[in-house]
Scaffold this motif. Structure first.
Motif, PDB file in Angstrom:
ATOM      1  N   GLN A  29       3.124  11.979  21.180  1.00 42.06           N
ATOM      2  CA  GLN A  29       2.341  11.398  20.082  1.00 42.06           C
ATOM      3  C   GLN A  29       3.184  11.122  18.841  1.00 42.06           C
ATOM      4  O   GLN A  29       2.630  10.948  17.750  1.00 42.06           O
ATOM      5  N   GLU A  30       4.508  11.064  19.007  1.00 48.03           N
ATOM      6  CA  GLU A  30       5.358  10.796  17.852  1.00 48.03           C
ATOM      7  C   GLU A  30       4.986   9.494  17.134  1.00 48.03           C
ATOM      8  O   GLU A  30       4.884   9.484  15.901  1.00 48.03           O
ATOM      9  N   PRO A  31       4.761   8.373  17.869  1.00 46.44           N
ATOM     10  CA  PRO A  31       4.399   7.130  17.156  1.00 46.44           C
ATOM     11  C   PRO A  31       3.086   7.263  16.382  1.00 46.44           C
ATOM     12  O   PRO A  31       2.975   6.764  15.257  1.00 46.44           O
ATOM     13  N   GLN A  32       2.086   7.919  16.985  1.00 45.88           N
ATOM     14  CA  GLN A  32       0.792   8.065  16.315  1.00 45.88           C
ATOM     15  C   GLN A  32       0.907   8.945  15.071  1.00 45.88           C
ATOM     16  O   GLN A  32       0.318   8.638  14.022  1.00 45.88           O
ATOM     17  N   GLU A  33       1.663  10.029  15.184  1.00 44.74           N
ATOM     18  CA  GLU A  33       1.826  10.916  14.031  1.00 44.74           C
ATOM     19  C   GLU A  33       2.665  10.254  12.944  1.00 44.74           C
ATOM     20  O   GLU A  33       2.434  10.463  11.755  1.00 44.74           O
ATOM     21  N   GLN A  34       3.647   9.444  13.367  1.00 44.17           N
ATOM     22  CA  GLN A  34       4.428   8.681  12.387  1.00 44.17           C
ATOM     23  C   GLN A  34       3.534   7.690  11.660  1.00 44.17           C
ATOM     24  O   GLN A  34       3.637   7.505  10.441  1.00 44.17           O
ATOM     25  N   ALA A  35       2.618   7.066  12.420  1.00 40.97           N
ATOM     26  CA  ALA A  35       1.686   6.118  11.810  1.00 40.97           C
ATOM     27  C   ALA A  35       0.760   6.831  10.819  1.00 40.97           C
ATOM     28  O   ALA A  35       0.454   6.290   9.747  1.00 40.97           O
ATOM     29  N   LYS A  36       0.316   8.039  11.178  1.00 37.13           N
ATOM     30  CA  LYS A  36      -0.533   8.807  10.263  1.00 37.13           C
ATOM     31  C   LYS A  36       0.221   9.140   8.980  1.00 37.13           C
ATOM     32  O   LYS A  36      -0.307   9.005   7.870  1.00 37.13           O
ATOM     33  N   PHE A  37       1.485   9.548   9.134  1.00 36.64           N
ATOM     34  CA  PHE A  37       2.307   9.869   7.962  1.00 36.64           C
ATOM     35  C   PHE A  37       2.529   8.623   7.103  1.00 36.64           C
ATOM     36  O   PHE A  37       2.481   8.682   5.869  1.00 36.64           O
ATOM     37  N   ASP A  38       2.756   7.487   7.778  1.00 40.00           N
ATOM     38  CA  ASP A  38       2.964   6.232   7.045  1.00 40.00           C
ATOM     39  C   ASP A  38       1.724   5.862   6.240  1.00 40.00           C
ATOM     40  O   ASP A  38       1.834   5.373   5.112  1.00 40.00           O
ATOM     41  N   ARG A  39       0.537   6.084   6.823  1.00 41.40           N
ATOM     42  CA  ARG A  39      -0.698   5.755   6.109  1.00 41.40           C
ATOM     43  C   ARG A  39      -0.855   6.628   4.866  1.00 41.40           C
ATOM     44  O   ARG A  39      -1.237   6.142   3.795  1.00 41.40           O
ATOM     45  N   ARG A  40      -0.564   7.917   5.004  1.00 42.08           N
ATOM     46  CA  ARG A  40      -0.654   8.807   3.845  1.00 42.08           C
ATOM     47  C   ARG A  40       0.391   8.426   2.789  1.00 42.08           C
ATOM     48  O   ARG A  40       0.106   8.450   1.587  1.00 42.08           O
ATOM     49  N   SER A  41       1.594   8.090   3.260  1.00 44.81           N
ATOM     50  CA  SER A  41       2.651   7.693   2.317  1.00 44.81           C
ATOM     51  C   SER A  41       2.293   6.393   1.611  1.00 44.81           C
ATOM     52  O   SER A  41       2.550   6.230   0.412  1.00 44.81           O
ATOM     53  N   GLU A  42       1.686   5.468   2.374  1.00 41.20           N
ATOM     54  CA  GLU A  42       1.285   4.196   1.765  1.00 41.20           C
ATOM     55  C   GLU A  42       0.194   4.406   0.720  1.00 41.20           C
ATOM     56  O   GLU A  42       0.200   3.770  -0.340  1.00 41.20           O
ATOM     57  N   ALA A  43      -0.755   5.320   1.018  1.00 41.99           N
ATOM     58  CA  ALA A  43      -1.810   5.623   0.045  1.00 41.99           C
ATOM     59  C   ALA A  43      -1.206   6.226  -1.226  1.00 41.99           C
ATOM     60  O   ALA A  43      -1.624   5.887  -2.348  1.00 41.99           O
ATOM     61  N   LEU A  44      -0.209   7.095  -1.055  1.00 44.14           N
ATOM     62  CA  LEU A  44       0.484   7.662  -2.215  1.00 44.14           C
ATOM     63  C   LEU A  44       1.221   6.569  -2.990  1.00 44.14           C
ATOM     64  O   LEU A  44       1.185   6.534  -4.222  1.00 44.14           O
ATOM     65  N   PHE A  45       1.871   5.672  -2.245  1.00 41.10           N
ATOM     66  CA  PHE A  45       2.608   4.575  -2.881  1.00 41.10           C
ATOM     67  C   PHE A  45       1.675   3.684  -3.703  1.00 41.10           C
ATOM     68  O   PHE A  45       1.971   3.352  -4.859  1.00 41.10           O
ATOM     69  N   ARG A  46       0.520   3.324  -3.114  1.00 43.20           N
ATOM     70  CA  ARG A  46      -0.420   2.447  -3.814  1.00 43.20           C
ATOM     71  C   ARG A  46      -0.948   3.105  -5.092  1.00 43.20           C
ATOM     72  O   ARG A  46      -1.034   2.462  -6.139  1.00 43.20           O
ATOM     73  N   GLN A  47      -1.281   4.384  -4.986  1.00 38.48           N
ATOM     74  CA  GLN A  47      -1.817   5.072  -6.162  1.00 38.48           C
ATOM     75  C   GLN A  47      -0.738   5.250  -7.229  1.00 38.48           C
ATOM     76  O   GLN A  47      -1.025   5.171  -8.427  1.00 38.48           O
ATOM     77  N   SER A  48       0.497   5.496  -6.785  1.00 36.98           N
ATOM     78  CA  SER A  48       1.601   5.616  -7.742  1.00 36.98           C
ATOM     79  C   SER A  48       1.850   4.286  -8.446  1.00 36.98           C
ATOM     80  O   SER A  48       2.136   4.254  -9.650  1.00 36.98           O
ATOM     81  N   VAL A  49       1.726   3.184  -7.694  1.00 41.60           N
ATOM     82  CA  VAL A  49       1.884   1.858  -8.299  1.00 41.60           C
ATOM     83  C   VAL A  49       0.788   1.610  -9.329  1.00 41.60           C
ATOM     84  O   VAL A  49       1.044   1.078 -10.422  1.00 41.60           O
ATOM     85  N   ASN A  50      -0.447   2.024  -9.001  1.00 41.52           N
ATOM     86  CA  ASN A  50      -1.543   1.863  -9.960  1.00 41.52           C
ATOM     87  C   ASN A  50      -1.265   2.648 -11.245  1.00 41.52           C
ATOM     88  O   ASN A  50      -1.495   2.165 -12.352  1.00 41.52           O
ATOM     89  N   ALA A  51      -0.774   3.875 -11.064  1.00 42.65           N
ATOM     90  CA  ALA A  51      -0.461   4.700 -12.237  1.00 42.65           C
ATOM     91  C   ALA A  51       0.660   4.078 -13.057  1.00 42.65           C
ATOM     92  O   ALA A  51       0.602   4.046 -14.295  1.00 42.65           O
ATOM     93  N   ASN A  52       1.681   3.560 -12.369  1.00 43.60           N
ATOM     94  CA  ASN A  52       2.803   2.934 -13.083  1.00 43.60           C
ATOM     95  C   ASN A  52       2.396   1.609 -13.726  1.00 43.60           C
ATOM     96  O   ASN A  52       2.951   1.219 -14.764  1.00 43.60           O
ATOM     97  N   ARG A  53       1.418   0.914 -13.104  1.00 38.81           N
ATOM     98  CA  ARG A  53       0.928  -0.330 -13.705  1.00 38.81           C
ATOM     99  C   ARG A  53       0.262  -0.047 -15.051  1.00 38.81           C
ATOM    100  O   ARG A  53       0.479  -0.767 -16.026  1.00 38.81           O
TER     101      ARG A  53
END
Length: 506
Positions: free
Chosen positions: A134-158
């Motif tokens: 399940q490495e690809p699926q868990e990597q995808a889950k981590f990517d989704r969480r990281s992307e959510a963090l990235f989007r919120q960080s961008v909003n804060a920086n905006r």
């Protein structure tokens, strides 16, 4: 300042860890490990950074603002009023930025904790992840969480990119107006050139702290959001704790009594109801029943991992809620189905409950648990380092070390929660031989599904849907309890095999 900030971080981290150790099992049932680790690391660092730099700059700037403003009024109150005319605008922008950035920063910190949770779960459960590819699926889950963090960080920086320059620009407007009006005053002879230059130098000293206001607010809101998350844990009440007048567990043989005991993890959804059960001192009972019948929950009430919702539980005539927790739990040995071992030596793991135990005591406990034989074959015997969570040992070896760890404290009461579920028939037979000796003279509660383990008990207590529906010996229950009859029939063949192996082992 830096030393004080590090000192605050040090004290807060120790207090947080101390509080986490005191919190009951119910708290950990509701919170993820990664979330707690994020509070103890990332959030604490955020608070420390602000205390080390933000607060010192704040006080420096406040002193500068007050001092310079007073001198400016002394020099020329008219220009001073013009310079300070932007104050309401600055306050309004600062309030607006603070109001907007705080929830954003709090969400950023939460999403950082979500990323840490996924990483922690996958590192701890790496064998499961790899076993099921399940490495690809868990990597995808981590990517989704990281992307959510990235989007919120961008909003804060905006928001930061909009408000910080705007707040920095407003003082420059005041400076420009002062230059314009002050210059006209010099031209018309209302102010000397030297007076004007001195006033502008002071104005420059005033503008610099005001321009830093936006950046300071951003740091303050991040630290505030981190502080809130830390104090959410620090303010969590200790559900199971000593009473002010708690007493030591008096000497006794280990008589356990449940009196009309009910318990619910969630209010309104009882797991145990109206349990009346006496366990005589030195007796061994087996709690049996289908999965979810409440066996483990019932046993967890004895060392007071949870408090009863109704009724009371006594040991040697004293309500467990009136006893000191340390004294109570030091008299109870618990062996769980999934034992946890620390990244220490075999000796330190066995002597965990008795740090000053002698080598002879450690070896004696290991022999009782049938662990000495395999420990003696390890590279450094009892000084062999065990990997994290005991990963370098087999399931049966981990279980036997856990049994030895429970036996070395010489408990008055012994709780075996499916303690032989992870071992094969031969290993279980050896462990049962040791347990028979260890259980002598001790009140023992066995939770098991295997008939071979149930056979260690003097009598059985049958649970169904959180209630005691039958109690007695095998001959009594086989014809009166359908639950017991079903468990017995399914385990009969296994029981016969274990008895043959045990006979060979002895």
């Amino acid at each position: 300042s830096g030393r004080q900030a590090l000192g605050v971080e040090y004290d807060m981290r120790n207090q947080l860890y101390s509080h986490l150790l005191r919190l009951s099992f119910g708290f950990y049932d509701r919170h993820q490990t990664g979330q707690l680790m994020s509070r103890a690391t990332v959030d604490l660092q955020g608070v420390r950074f602000f205390l080390g730099y933000g607060l010192i700059f704040f006080f420096q700037h406040v002193i500068t603002l007050v001092g310079v403003t007073a001198v400016m009024f002394w020099y020329d109150w008219r220009l001073a009023l013009i310079a300070l005319a932007i104050t309401p605008v600055l306050i309004g922008l600062a309030y607006r930025y603070s109001h907007i950035s705080h929830p954003l920063m709090r969400d950023v910190q939460q999403k950082m904790a979500d990323v840490a949770t996924v990483a922690e779960e996958n590192i701890v459960g790496v064998h499961v992840v790899k076993s099921f590819a399940q490495e690809p699926q868990e990597q995808a889950k981590f990517d989704r969480r990281s992307e959510a963090l990235f989007r919120q960080s961008v909003n804060a920086n905006r928001q930061r990119a909009f408000y910080v320059p705007l707040i920095s620009f407003i003082p420059l407007v005041a400076q420009a107006i002062v230059l314009l009006i002050g210059g006209r005053m010099v031209v018309h002879g209302q102010m000397s050139l030297g007076h004007f230059i001195a006033f502008n130098l002071m104005l420059a000293m005033l503008v610099m702290p005001l321009r830093m206001l936006g950046m300071w607010i951003g740091q303050a809101q991040r630290a505030t959001a981190s502080g809130e998350r830390i104090f959410q844990v620090m303010d969590e009440p200790e559900e199971v704790t000593d009473k002010p007048d708690a007493v030591e567990l008096p000497p006794g043989e280990g008589l356990v009594r449940f009196e009309q005991v009910s318990f619910a993890y969630v209010p309104g959804r009882p797991v145990l109801e109206d349990i009346d059960l006496d366990i005589d001192a030195g007796r061994t009972i087996a709690l049996i029943g289908h999965t979810g019948s409440g066996k483990t929950t019932l046993a967890s009430l004895v060392p007071r991992f949870y408090d009863v919702s109704a009724g009371r539980l006594t040991i040697d005539g004293v309500d467990v809620r009136d006893l000191e927790l340390d004294g109570l739990r030091s008299e109870i040995g618990v062996i769980s189905q999934d034992p946890f071992l620390f990244s220490e030596t075999v000796r330190e793991n066995i002597a965990f409950g008795v740090p000053d135990a002698t080598d002879e005591e450690v070896e004696h406990a290991a022999r009782l648990a049938q662990a000495h034989e395999f420990i003696d074959k390890l590279p450094d015997r009892y000084d062999t380092m065990i990997g994290e969570r005991g990963i370098t040992l087999s399931g049966g070896q981990r279980q036997r070390i856990a049994i030895a760890r429970a036996l070395i404290v010489d408990p008055r009461i012994l709780i075996l929660d499916d303690a032989t579920a992870s071992v094969d028939a031969t290993t279980e037979a050896h462990i049962r031989l040791g347990l028979r000796e260890a259980m002598k003279g001790r009140t023992t509660i066995i939770i098991a599904h295997r008939l071979s383990t149930i056979a260690l008990a003097d009598e059985m207590v049958v649970l169904e849907r959180g209630r005691v529906v039958a109690r007695g010996a095998h001959d009594e229950l086989i014809g009166t309890s359908t639950v017991y009859a079903e468990i017995y029939e399914h385990g009969l063949l296994e029981h016969e095999l274990i008895e043959q192996v045990e006979a060979a082992a002895s």
